[in-house]
Design an enzyme around this catalytic site. Structure first.
Site, PDB file in Angstrom:
ATOM      1  CB  CYS A 115      21.283 -19.455   9.211  1.00 18.08           C
ATOM      2  SG  CYS A 115      20.840 -19.220   7.539  1.00 18.08           S
ATOM      3  CB  CYS A 118      20.722 -23.710   6.484  1.00 15.74           C
ATOM      4  SG  CYS A 118      22.067 -22.960   7.581  1.00 15.74           S
ATOM      5  CE  LYS A 162       9.499  19.453  -7.421  1.00 10.58           C
ATOM      6  NZ  LYS A 162      10.360  19.748  -8.425  1.00 10.58           N
ATOM      7  CG  ASP A 209       6.026  12.799 -10.282  1.00 13.29           C
ATOM      8  OD1 ASP A 209       5.980  13.467 -11.395  1.00 13.29           O
ATOM      9  OD2 ASP A 209       6.908  12.339  -9.804  1.00 13.29           O
ATOM     10  CD  GLU A 262      -4.023  21.974  -5.725  1.00 12.60           C
ATOM     11  OE1 GLU A 262      -4.521  21.092  -6.203  1.00 12.60           O
ATOM     12  OE2 GLU A 262      -4.435  23.313  -5.886  1.00 12.60           O
ATOM     13  CB  CYS A 316      24.751 -18.489   8.384  1.00 16.03           C
ATOM     14  SG  CYS A 316      24.489 -20.210   8.140  1.00 16.03           S
ATOM     15  CE  LYS A 362       4.957  20.564  -9.048  1.00 16.32           C
ATOM     16  NZ  LYS A 362       5.347  19.260  -9.828  1.00 16.32           N
ATOM     17  CB  CYS A 396      23.908 -21.894   4.440  1.00 14.52           C
ATOM     18  SG  CYS A 396      22.674 -20.644   4.444  1.00 14.52           S
ATOM     19  CE1 TYR A 422      -3.104  21.596 -11.733  1.00 14.43           C
ATOM     20  CE2 TYR A 422      -3.350  19.002 -11.264  1.00 14.43           C
ATOM     21  CZ  TYR A 422      -2.694  20.096 -12.055  1.00 14.43           C
ATOM     22  OH  TYR A 422      -1.622  20.129 -12.731  1.00 14.43           O
TER      23      TYR A 422
END
Length: 721
Positions: free
Chosen positions: A439, A442, A334, A139, A135, A463, A137, A469, A246
């Site tokens: 870009c 712009c 883990k 956290d 199942e 660019c 785990k 820009c 659980y």
């Protein structure tokens, strides 16, 4: 007790290399460190290290104790669970201790676990399969709920495993926790599970906390723990907490004889159980569940950090019993602490201050190394394609497409990056990502420069609309007013940011129209916060003082890629005036004419710099901004060196080969003092070639163009040195 330096040295020694005295010192250090981090995690809800680093401390402690069993301390971490309950809460003693689980970190560890269980039980394969449940785990924060006669009596945190904190009032505000059990239940039922917070709820909570000036949480686990352990239950009630059941503790009767059966009964009583829990009969099935959950981790909507395996039959659990602080019949597999699978939702293109177009992965948020990750670097377009310019796969590159399941890595403070993609989960019809050639901010051309030596394109697309820009604007304005450019006193980074944000200065030309606009504005600069009549007057005077600027400062101030202060001076000296420089850069854009050859011939100006200059001036947006700027300022012409009487004044000179009486820099400086222009390449405009031993292609080209060629000695005779 040894000194700190020695302790630090022991910390790095392999366990097998430790002496008894060193081991004793290390065990003391580890006990103190683990106790400190237990308190930060369990009591303060503010972990200072990652789970991986914490697990490493415990593994080292366990290994040292195994080698030196006579040195095991009374306060050994192997004898303790969690941290002492906070004094802020009343205490509840657990009827059945809430222990922790041993960890598995790879597939081999899981095989070893199942093997140990079989050997302990003397489980003959002929007896049939050894069923084990798997199942996710969760956290979150462990919680124990005691029911008597079907009604909730109290709720307690894990605490130190023996005594926990009384959080009953807070637990009653969680909708997933029933106040009264449904159906038939034994007189005493103690349910254990995990309080957690869903990803979506976590984001909303953090947004709310930030809007109210509160402290935001680093991850959902911290948010859940901090919310459950509030001294005021109304605060807990305002937090979107959930609960998965659980396990169990004290029970007056067991309604099932298997782990799976007990958990299914919890659902009947009204608890939420994890739908991903499965019963497996082989190690291969367990690992398949693990890797499947690992890849689907980002789609769950809540944080998990591994998969828990438990022997299914309760009678076998009873026989297996416990060792130290954990049961023999269960283990937590883990996930890699710094890696996680998630979904690549989209690829966003961000424009940096130098015009670099950087692709950023927008990810389904996932917690990696204790931090919620929603973005990751993708480096450049070749990395996304996974193929280099030569058509070969590039190291680290992936064929990445929006919608892909990807593995993200985050190590320490390193920017998260995508390290793998699961092509088996790619959606049918997923299209390759098309990197933009303009870009996104712009609309200017975005180009990849070519290295003339290798013929390869630069990995980064940039660019070319530097002056217009918006992504580059503030940083370029800061460069424009910096010390080695226009050096406008009182106009620093802080002023640029403030004026840009308020729309007062968007371009370089706006700096020089600021005073006139201020006169017509209802909101005067002198009335702004931090300004006054004197400071505003001083700023306008400082700006006006720079209207007549040195040419090299103007060229440098434009912030053209590859054009530093030194190159700016070379260009100013070569062209003499702004108009000559401007016209030449525009004409050189075809990269095939006389202007292009002249630019490349300037000693110190190479092909890369020439490319950057012509790309900049080819952009109409940039030329428009330059015209607006030049309407406000008057660049100075470069003062010509008084070289009257010099035999090389006005001539273009090239030095080649090995010079024996002076260095190349000395030769160049001498020629310039005498009024000559020094070029790095030979062209039809070259007047004189000074050739030393070993002269090669430049000499041949000069001879072919019938250019005068002299030796170094003749040069000295010519200039009278």
């Amino acid at each position: 007790m040894t000194d700190t330096a020695a302790v630090s040295a022991f910390e790095k020694l392999d366990v097998e290399a430790l002496t008894s005295e060193q081991a004793e010192t290390e065990l003391e250090r580890l006990a103190n460190a683990i106790a400190k981090h237990d308190k930060l995690y369990h009591q303060d809800d503010a972990p200072a290290i990652s789970d991986a680093d914490y697990d490493a401390l415990r593994r080292r402690n366990t290994a040292i104790e195994a080698r030196f069993p006579d040195l095991v301390r009374d306060d050994s971490p192997s004898r303790n669970v969690g941290a002492a309950p906070s004094e802020a809460f009343s205490k509840i003693e657990h009827k059945v201790p809430m222990l922790s689980l041993d960890n598995a970190f790879n597939d081999e560890d899981v095989q070893d676990f199942v093997g140990r269980v079989r050997r302990f039980l003397k489980f003959d394969p002929l007896m049939g399969a050894l069923a084990v449940t798997a199942e996710p785990k969760i956290d979150g924060l462990s919680l124990s709920l005691r029911y008597e006669a079907g009604a909730l009596v109290y709720a307690a945190t894990r605490g130190d495993g023996t005594t926990g904190e009384n959080v009953t009032a807070n637990a009653k505000t969680i909708s997933d926790i029933p106040q009264k059990l449904s159906g038939d239940a034994p007189d005493v039922v103690e349910i254990r599970g995990e309080v957690y917070m869903a990803h979506a709820d976590f984001q909303v909570l953090n947004q709310r906390m930030e809007a109210n000036g509160g402290k935001v949480f680093a991850n959902p686990r911290n948010a859940a723990a901090g919310s459950l352990r509030q001294l005021k239950s109304e605060i807990t009630a305002s937090r979107p907490l959930k609960f998965f059941a659980y396990a169990w503790g004290d029970m007056s009767a067991l309604p099932a004889d298997t782990q799976m059966g007990m958990v299914e009964q919890m659902k009947v009583w009204g608890f939420q159980i994890n739908p991903l829990m499965k019963r497996c009969e082989t190690v291969e099935e367990l690992l398949a569940v693990y890797h499947g959950i690992e890849e689907d981790r980002a789609t769950l909507g809540y944080d998990i950090d591994g998969v828990v395996y438990k022997v299914d039959r309760l009678d076998l659990q009873q026989r297996l019993g416990f060792v130290s602080r954990s049961p023999r019949w269960a283990i937590a597999h883990k996930f890699p602490a710094e890696k996680a699978y998630t979904i690549l939702n989209e690829i966003d293109i961000q424009v940096g201050r130098t015009g670099a177009l950087t692709p950023v992965a927008k990810l389904e948020p996932v917690t990696v190394g204790g931090v919620v990750v929603s973005n990751a670097t993708l480096h450049n377009e070749d990395y996304i394609k996974g193929i280099g310019q030569d058509g070969e796969p590039i190291r680290g590159g992936k064929d990445l497409r929006p919608g892909d399941t990807v593995q993200v890595q985050r190590a320490g403070d390193v920017i998260p990056q995508i390290v793998d993609v699961d092509l088996s989960k790619r959606k049918e019809g997923a299209e390759p990502f098309e990197f933009p050639s303009v870009c996104p901010r712009c609309g200017s051309h975005a180009v990849r420069e070519e290295n003339p030596k290798t013929g390869r394109l630069d990995a980064v697309r940039r660019c070319t609309g530097a002056l217009i820009c918006p992504a580059q604007a503030t940083e370029r304005l800061k460069h424009f007013v910096s010390r080695n450019a226009f050096d406008i006193e009182g106009f620093g980074d802080k002023q640029v940011d403030a004026f840009f944000a308020d729309g007062l200065v968007k371009t370089a030309a706006d700096i020089f129209t600021l005073e006139e606009r201020d006169k017509q504005s209802l909101t005067k600069l002198r009335n702004r916060e931090g300004w006054g009549t004197v400071s505003a007057k001083n700023l306008f005077e400082a700006i006006n003082a720079k209207r007549n600027i040195d040419l090299h400062r103007l060229i440098f101030g434009l912030g053209i890629r590859h054009v530093g202060e030194g190159n700016a001076k070379l260009l100013a000296r070569a062209y003499g005036s702004w108009q000559a420089f401007y016209d030449a850069m525009v004409k050189a854009h075809d990269k095939n004419g006389e202007a292009w050859e002249d630019l490349n011939a300037i000693d110190g100006i190479g092909h890369i710099v020439a490319e950057a200059l012509t790309e900049f001036f080819a952009e109409e947006h940039n030329r428009e901004q330059l015209d607006a700027l030049l309407a406000q300022i008057s660049p100075k012409q470069v003062e010509q060196i008084d070289s009257s009487g010099s035999p090389v004044a006005g001539k273009t000179v090239v030095f080649t080969g090995a010079l024996e009486r002076m260095t190349r820099d000395e030769a160049k400086a001498m020629a310039e003092r005498l009024g000559a222009k020094v070029s790095g390449s030979v062209s039809k405009k070259t007047d004189l070639l000074v050739a030393g031993p070993g002269a090669g292609s430049k000499l041949k080209k000069a001879q072919g163009l019938q250019i005068e060629v002299i030796t170094e000695d003749v040069w000295f005779d010519l200039v009278g040195a």
